[in-house]
Structure formats: C-alpha cells, structure tokens
Design a protein around this motif. Sequence first.
Motif, PDB file in Angstrom:
ATOM      1  N   MET A 189       0.822  -1.214   0.000  1.00 56.36           N
ATOM      2  CA  MET A 189       0.000   0.000   0.000  1.00 56.36           C
ATOM      3  C   MET A 189       0.854   1.262   0.000  1.00 56.36           C
ATOM      4  O   MET A 189       0.444   2.290  -0.524  1.00 56.36           O
ATOM      5  CB  MET A 189      -0.928  -0.031   1.214  1.00 56.36           C
ATOM      6  N   ALA A 190       2.052   1.197   0.562  1.00 63.15           N
ATOM      7  CA  ALA A 190       2.914   2.374   0.612  1.00 63.15           C
ATOM      8  C   ALA A 190       3.691   2.579  -0.683  1.00 63.15           C
ATOM      9  O   ALA A 190       3.893   3.702  -1.128  1.00 63.15           O
ATOM     10  CB  ALA A 190       3.888   2.259   1.792  1.00 63.15           C
ATOM     11  N   GLU A 191       4.125   1.472  -1.308  1.00 66.19           N
ATOM     12  CA  GLU A 191       5.001   1.570  -2.471  1.00 66.19           C
ATOM     13  C   GLU A 191       4.325   1.155  -3.773  1.00 66.19           C
ATOM     14  O   GLU A 191       4.875   1.379  -4.849  1.00 66.19           O
ATOM     15  CB  GLU A 191       6.234   0.689  -2.245  1.00 66.19           C
ATOM     16  N   GLY A 192       3.147   0.526  -3.699  1.00 68.60           N
ATOM     17  CA  GLY A 192       2.475   0.056  -4.907  1.00 68.60           C
ATOM     18  C   GLY A 192       2.953  -1.334  -5.294  1.00 68.60           C
ATOM     19  O   GLY A 192       3.776  -1.958  -4.616  1.00 68.60           O
ATOM     20  N   GLY A 193       2.446  -1.837  -6.395  1.00 63.23           N
ATOM     21  CA  GLY A 193       2.835  -3.149  -6.890  1.00 63.23           C
ATOM     22  C   GLY A 193       1.861  -4.244  -6.509  1.00 63.23           C
ATOM     23  O   GLY A 193       0.738  -3.987  -6.059  1.00 63.23           O
ATOM     24  N   GLU A 194       2.313  -5.493  -6.681  1.00 63.80           N
ATOM     25  CA  GLU A 194       1.497  -6.659  -6.406  1.00 63.80           C
ATOM     26  C   GLU A 194       2.257  -7.610  -5.487  1.00 63.80           C
ATOM     27  O   GLU A 194       3.475  -7.491  -5.322  1.00 63.80           O
ATOM     28  CB  GLU A 194       1.135  -7.387  -7.707  1.00 63.80           C
ATOM     29  N   PHE A 195       1.550  -8.578  -4.914  1.00 62.76           N
ATOM     30  CA  PHE A 195       2.196  -9.571  -4.065  1.00 62.76           C
ATOM     31  C   PHE A 195       1.415 -10.873  -4.099  1.00 62.76           C
ATOM     32  O   PHE A 195       0.250 -10.910  -4.482  1.00 62.76           O
ATOM     33  CB  PHE A 195       2.321  -9.073  -2.617  1.00 62.76           C
ATOM     34  N   GLU A 196       2.097 -11.957  -3.695  1.00 60.36           N
ATOM     35  CA  GLU A 196       1.477 -13.264  -3.546  1.00 60.36           C
ATOM     36  C   GLU A 196       2.147 -13.972  -2.377  1.00 60.36           C
ATOM     37  O   GLU A 196       3.372 -14.062  -2.321  1.00 60.36           O
ATOM     38  CB  GLU A 196       1.615 -14.096  -4.823  1.00 60.36           C
ATOM     39  N   LEU A 197       1.348 -14.471  -1.445  1.00 60.79           N
ATOM     40  CA  LEU A 197       1.869 -15.122  -0.246  1.00 60.79           C
ATOM     41  C   LEU A 197       1.196 -16.472  -0.047  1.00 60.79           C
ATOM     42  O   LEU A 197      -0.012 -16.606  -0.249  1.00 60.79           O
ATOM     43  CB  LEU A 197       1.628 -14.250   0.997  1.00 60.79           C
ATOM     44  N   LYS A 198       1.982 -17.468   0.353  1.00 55.69           N
ATOM     45  CA  LYS A 198       1.446 -18.753   0.776  1.00 55.69           C
ATOM     46  C   LYS A 198       1.368 -18.735   2.302  1.00 55.69           C
ATOM     47  O   LYS A 198       2.380 -18.540   2.977  1.00 55.69           O
ATOM     48  CB  LYS A 198       2.324 -19.897   0.300  1.00 55.69           C
ATOM     49  N   LEU A 199       0.165 -18.935   2.836  1.00 50.13           N
ATOM     50  CA  LEU A 199      -0.069 -18.776   4.267  1.00 50.13           C
ATOM     51  C   LEU A 199      -0.821 -19.978   4.825  1.00 50.13           C
ATOM     52  O   LEU A 199      -1.417 -20.761   4.081  1.00 50.13           O
ATOM     53  CB  LEU A 199      -0.879 -17.498   4.530  1.00 50.13           C
ATOM     54  N   ARG A 200      -0.754 -20.085   6.136  1.00 48.09           N
ATOM     55  CA  ARG A 200      -1.565 -21.073   6.860  1.00 48.09           C
ATOM     56  C   ARG A 200      -2.628 -20.322   7.659  1.00 48.09           C
ATOM     57  O   ARG A 200      -2.312 -19.364   8.360  1.00 48.09           O
ATOM     58  CB  ARG A 200      -0.685 -21.893   7.797  1.00 48.09           C
ATOM     59  N   LEU A 201      -3.844 -20.782   7.541  1.00 51.34           N
ATOM     60  CA  LEU A 201      -4.975 -20.127   8.191  1.00 51.34           C
ATOM     61  C   LEU A 201      -5.517 -21.048   9.281  1.00 51.34           C
ATOM     62  O   LEU A 201      -5.938 -22.176   9.003  1.00 51.34           O
ATOM     63  CB  LEU A 201      -6.057 -19.819   7.158  1.00 51.34           C
ATOM     64  N   CYS A 202      -5.477 -20.587  10.529  1.00 50.09           N
ATOM     65  CA  CYS A 202      -5.948 -21.383  11.665  1.00 50.09           C
ATOM     66  C   CYS A 202      -7.362 -20.928  12.024  1.00 50.09           C
ATOM     67  O   CYS A 202      -7.549 -19.850  12.609  1.00 50.09           O
ATOM     68  CB  CYS A 202      -5.002 -21.227  12.857  1.00 50.09           C
ATOM     69  N   ARG A 203      -8.344 -21.720  11.664  1.00 55.59           N
ATOM     70  CA  ARG A 203      -9.737 -21.363  11.906  1.00 55.59           C
ATOM     71  C   ARG A 203     -10.098 -21.537  13.379  1.00 55.59           C
ATOM     72  O   ARG A 203      -9.421 -22.289  14.105  1.00 55.59           O
ATOM     73  CB  ARG A 203     -10.644 -22.223  11.026  1.00 55.59           C
ATOM     74  N   PRO A 204     -11.139 -20.854  13.832  1.00 56.52           N
ATOM     75  CA  PRO A 204     -11.538 -20.977  15.248  1.00 56.52           C
ATOM     76  C   PRO A 204     -11.898 -22.400  15.657  1.00 56.52           C
ATOM     77  O   PRO A 204     -11.774 -22.751  16.834  1.00 56.52           O
ATOM     78  CB  PRO A 204     -12.761 -20.054  15.337  1.00 56.52           C
ATOM     79  N   ASP A 205     -12.322 -23.255  14.704  1.00 60.60           N
ATOM     80  CA  ASP A 205     -12.682 -24.631  15.052  1.00 60.60           C
ATOM     81  C   ASP A 205     -11.467 -25.544  15.163  1.00 60.60           C
ATOM     82  O   ASP A 205     -11.603 -26.753  15.365  1.00 60.60           O
ATOM     83  CB  ASP A 205     -13.669 -25.201  14.034  1.00 60.60           C
ATOM     84  N   GLY A 206     -10.240 -24.978  15.001  1.00 60.74           N
ATOM     85  CA  GLY A 206      -9.023 -25.753  15.139  1.00 60.74           C
ATOM     86  C   GLY A 206      -8.475 -26.297  13.835  1.00 60.74           C
ATOM     87  O   GLY A 206      -7.355 -26.822  13.794  1.00 60.74           O
ATOM     88  N   GLU A 207      -9.235 -26.202  12.755  1.00 65.40           N
ATOM     89  CA  GLU A 207      -8.774 -26.714  11.467  1.00 65.40           C
ATOM     90  C   GLU A 207      -7.777 -25.744  10.842  1.00 65.40           C
ATOM     91  O   GLU A 207      -7.978 -24.527  10.854  1.00 65.40           O
ATOM     92  CB  GLU A 207      -9.957 -26.916  10.525  1.00 65.40           C
ATOM     93  N   GLN A 208      -6.709 -26.289  10.292  1.00 62.92           N
ATOM     94  CA  GLN A 208      -5.718 -25.456   9.615  1.00 62.92           C
ATOM     95  C   GLN A 208      -5.895 -25.604   8.104  1.00 62.92           C
ATOM     96  O   GLN A 208      -5.940 -26.708   7.568  1.00 62.92           O
ATOM     97  CB  GLN A 208      -4.295 -25.859  10.014  1.00 62.92           C
ATOM     98  N   ARG A 209      -5.980 -24.474   7.418  1.00 66.54           N
ATOM     99  CA  ARG A 209      -6.149 -24.453   5.973  1.00 66.54           C
ATOM    100  C   ARG A 209      -4.924 -23.815   5.339  1.00 66.54           C
ATOM    101  O   ARG A 209      -4.291 -22.928   5.923  1.00 66.54           O
ATOM    102  CB  ARG A 209      -7.399 -23.652   5.569  1.00 66.54           C
ATOM    103  N   HIS A 210      -4.593 -24.267   4.143  1.00 64.08           N
ATOM    104  CA  HIS A 210      -3.502 -23.675   3.374  1.00 64.08           C
ATOM    105  C   HIS A 210      -4.118 -22.755   2.317  1.00 64.08           C
ATOM    106  O   HIS A 210      -4.994 -23.174   1.545  1.00 64.08           O
ATOM    107  CB  HIS A 210      -2.669 -24.765   2.709  1.00 64.08           C
ATOM    108  N   VAL A 211      -3.688 -21.499   2.309  1.00 63.19           N
ATOM    109  CA  VAL A 211      -4.274 -20.494   1.425  1.00 63.19           C
ATOM    110  C   VAL A 211      -3.173 -19.743   0.693  1.00 63.19           C
ATOM    111  O   VAL A 211      -2.006 -19.729   1.116  1.00 63.19           O
ATOM    112  CB  VAL A 211      -5.161 -19.500   2.211  1.00 63.19           C
ATOM    113  N   ILE A 212      -3.565 -19.116  -0.395  1.00 64.97           N
ATOM    114  CA  ILE A 212      -2.689 -18.209  -1.142  1.00 64.97           C
ATOM    115  C   ILE A 212      -3.393 -16.862  -1.207  1.00 64.97           C
ATOM    116  O   ILE A 212      -4.537 -16.771  -1.657  1.00 64.97           O
ATOM    117  CB  ILE A 212      -2.404 -18.734  -2.561  1.00 64.97           C
ATOM    118  N   MET A 213      -2.705 -15.811  -0.765  1.00 67.12           N
ATOM    119  CA  MET A 213      -3.269 -14.465  -0.818  1.00 67.12           C
ATOM    120  C   MET A 213      -2.557 -13.675  -1.912  1.00 67.12           C
ATOM    121  O   MET A 213      -1.327 -13.579  -1.917  1.00 67.12           O
ATOM    122  CB  MET A 213      -3.123 -13.754   0.530  1.00 67.12           C
ATOM    123  N   ARG A 214      -3.351 -13.145  -2.825  1.00 60.65           N
ATOM    124  CA  ARG A 214      -2.823 -12.301  -3.898  1.00 60.65           C
ATOM    125  C   ARG A 214      -3.460 -10.923  -3.770  1.00 60.65           C
ATOM    126  O   ARG A 214      -4.666 -10.815  -3.521  1.00 60.65           O
ATOM    127  CB  ARG A 214      -3.137 -12.890  -5.271  1.00 60.65           C
TER     128      ARG A 214
END
Length: 452
Positions: A189-214
């Motif tokens: 947001m400060a410099e502009g451009g694009e990004f892509e991240l591979k992340l782990r999402l820990c849901r409140p029910d304890g399940e872990q999901r693998h996500v990609i944020m672009r």
Amino acid sequence: MTIGQAELSALMSALAYASVTLALLQVFRARDANILGNRRWIVACVLAAEAGLQTLLLLGLAHKWQGAASALPLAAAAGQLVIGLSLWPLLAGMKSQLARAMGRCLRRRIEHANSVAESARAMLELAESAAQFGHWRVDLAGRVFEWSAAMYRLHGVTQAGFLPAMDTVLELFPSEDRQSLSNTLAATMAEGGEFELKLRLCRPDGEQRHVIMRGRAIGRATAAGVLVDVTLQHQAEASLREANTAVLQANAALRELTLEDDLTGLSNRRQFDLSLVHEFKRAVRSSLPLGLALIDIDNFRDYNKIYGSIAGDACLRRVAQAIKSVPRRTGDVVARHRGGQIAVLLPLADDKGAARVASVILETVQALQIAHTGSGTGFLTISCGAAAFSSLADANNPQELVRRAGQALDKAKTEGRNRVVRFDLAMNGDLHEFHNPPQSLDMERLIKSRVS
C-alpha cells in the motif's frame, strides 16, 4: 423599400418559417416528445400558417397586388407575436413535465443498473463458493472496506452485520505468517505493486487451511485482492509425494529381488551370492572343487574421468558381454560383483582351471582394442584373481573363496595390472602370477582341464 427588396424579404421569411416548422415537426415526432402534450401541434400549425401567409404575400408581390408590399411588415410582426404567444404556454408547461420524464428515465436506468449489479454479485458469490476463494479490500490504517461472504466461510467465522477488524483477521494466522502478511500489506500500500503469499490459516474450530493471498495496490494507501483456499491441492501434493516415495521404495525392493543387473545384463550381486552359497554346499556334499575368477577393469575411474560416465557405462557393458561370450558350462555364473568388478563362478573348476578361464577372458578383452589414454598400453585392460575351494579343510565358508580371489586380484593390480594371479594354498598362501597368459587356447581342452 423597393418591390425587389420586399419580395426578397417575403421569400426569406417564408423559408425561415417553413424550415422552423419542419424542424419542430421532427422534434415533436421524437420518442420522448409526448411530454410536450398536444400544444406542440398547435405551435407547428401556427408556424405553418405564418409560412403560408408569407408565401401568399410573396405571390401578391409577384402579381403586383395592391397593398401587398405595405402589408408585408405588418404580417411579419403579427407572425412573430403569434409565435411568441403560442410558444410561451408550451415552454411554460414543459419544465415540470420534462423533469418528471427525466426522473422516470433515471429511475428505470437505476433499477436496470441495480439488477445487473445484483446479478453480477450473485454470479461472483457462486464463483467464489465453487472455486474456494474470496475478495477483500483494506487500507493502510487497517480498516476493512470490503469482505466478501466467501471470506467469512474461508476463515470459519460467522458473517455479521459489520466488517471485521483487521487485527481480528490477523489473529487467525500463525505468528510468522501474520508478521509476513502485515509487512507485505503495508509495503504494497505504501510503495504500490502486487504480491502473492502462501499462508496457513488457523480457523476458530481448530482446522488449519492452506491459502494463497494475492493482492495489489489501488490508488494510495489501499490494497485489494483475493484469498484462495488450496488445502485440497496441498493435500493432493502431499499424497503424491508419499505415493512417489512408496513407488521408489517399491522399485528399490524390486531391484533387490531381481536377479539381473540393469546396466550390464549380467547376473547381479544377489544372484551371485545365492549361486555361491548353493554351489558351495553342493561342492561340500560331493567333495568337488569350486573355482572363482574375480575380474576388475584397470584404471576404470580414470576412464570415466577422461571419456565421461556415459562412455564408461557403455565400456562396462561391452566388457561384460565379452566376458559372458567366453565358452562356459551351464552351471557357470557371470555376475556383476560391484562397481567395475565382474565375478565368474566356476563349479567343478580347481584353481588352475579358474586361472586358465581368467586367462582366456583377459585375452578376449585385449582383443576388443578399446582405446584408453589413461592406460600404459593405450588400450583398456583388465586384472584377474583366481581361487578355488577343494575341501572343508581348505575353506569352511563361501566368503573365504571370495576373499582369496580378491587377494589374488589385489596382487595382480599391485604387480602392474593386465595379468592373472592365482591364489595357491599349497604354497603357504603365496601368490603366483601368470605373467604370460596363453595367446591361443583350445577351448574344449580348456574346459576339460578345469577339473584336474
């Protein structure tokens, strides 16, 4: 004013009124002209009548009617007055009617736009649900401006009537992923451009999901993007890796169970060991000898360095097939022992018979004339060690036979290579060398002489 000027004035007035009348008729026939009401036709009739009056005066001037010239200015002024009086009520009532018509038109357009937007929103939600992704938009201050229904499902939280806080969202990620996401969003947001991240999402029910944020910067201090759930893909890749590992292990086990060497086409070490144990037991039971010739390619490591590993493999295959082509009996076993070593197991052959067979093999490889610049002869050569089992008093296990053949082979290489050395137990373990192997041997006599 002369008659010529009066005629010209009447003509121009008639043409002007006629053209205005035609133009207004086109306007009045337009799609939305009904907002003007029936008064529009009255205006058209007045203008047409005035055009007709001017035409009549023009004809009077042309035929020199008495008083036509003097009536022309009066007719023009009267026509303008009538036009003004007829246009005033038309224009006075047109303002409110036009406003109502424009309002109705705008309402129709707004309703159509809302319908299209609602349809697009429904299609987007359907696509997000099917493809397991959601869209979002945030600013540099951490305010969430947009958070689709799919984002709530992916995060495993209940959709509320208000947008979630950014800090609450970040808490659903592990600490290392949370820091990476926060820093990346701020930098984008400060410099502009694009990004892509591979992340782990820990849901409140304890399940872990693998996500990609672009995401990408939009304007200044704002970013928008999508969050894609790739858990199933991640699990499939993990399953595929496990399956590949299992296949590799199975192939390795299968190779161990097979009895043929992939590279040379000879029997492999497993087959050799099995045959050695079997023939040793039979030799013990029958009190018959068992010979072994152990062969090694001279300076084979240098050959690989000079000509490459592919040429080295081809050379080893060629030597192996040459050794395999030497006449032998049905019970003989030619096997790749290890690396560049080849073992020839010779049932019913004593040490002299094993040494004679090794000499024929030496001569056969010499005849190949394989170039080897790293060899003293300029050609590829081999060294051979020969040994034999004669009784339990001589050797009490099959590995002793292999050890003796190996000692003889080491001696051959120490003495200068390209020779056959026989292990002779009768001479207190001294090693005796065949320095000049026979150049030509009768094969039938050789096979018979292997049992002396």
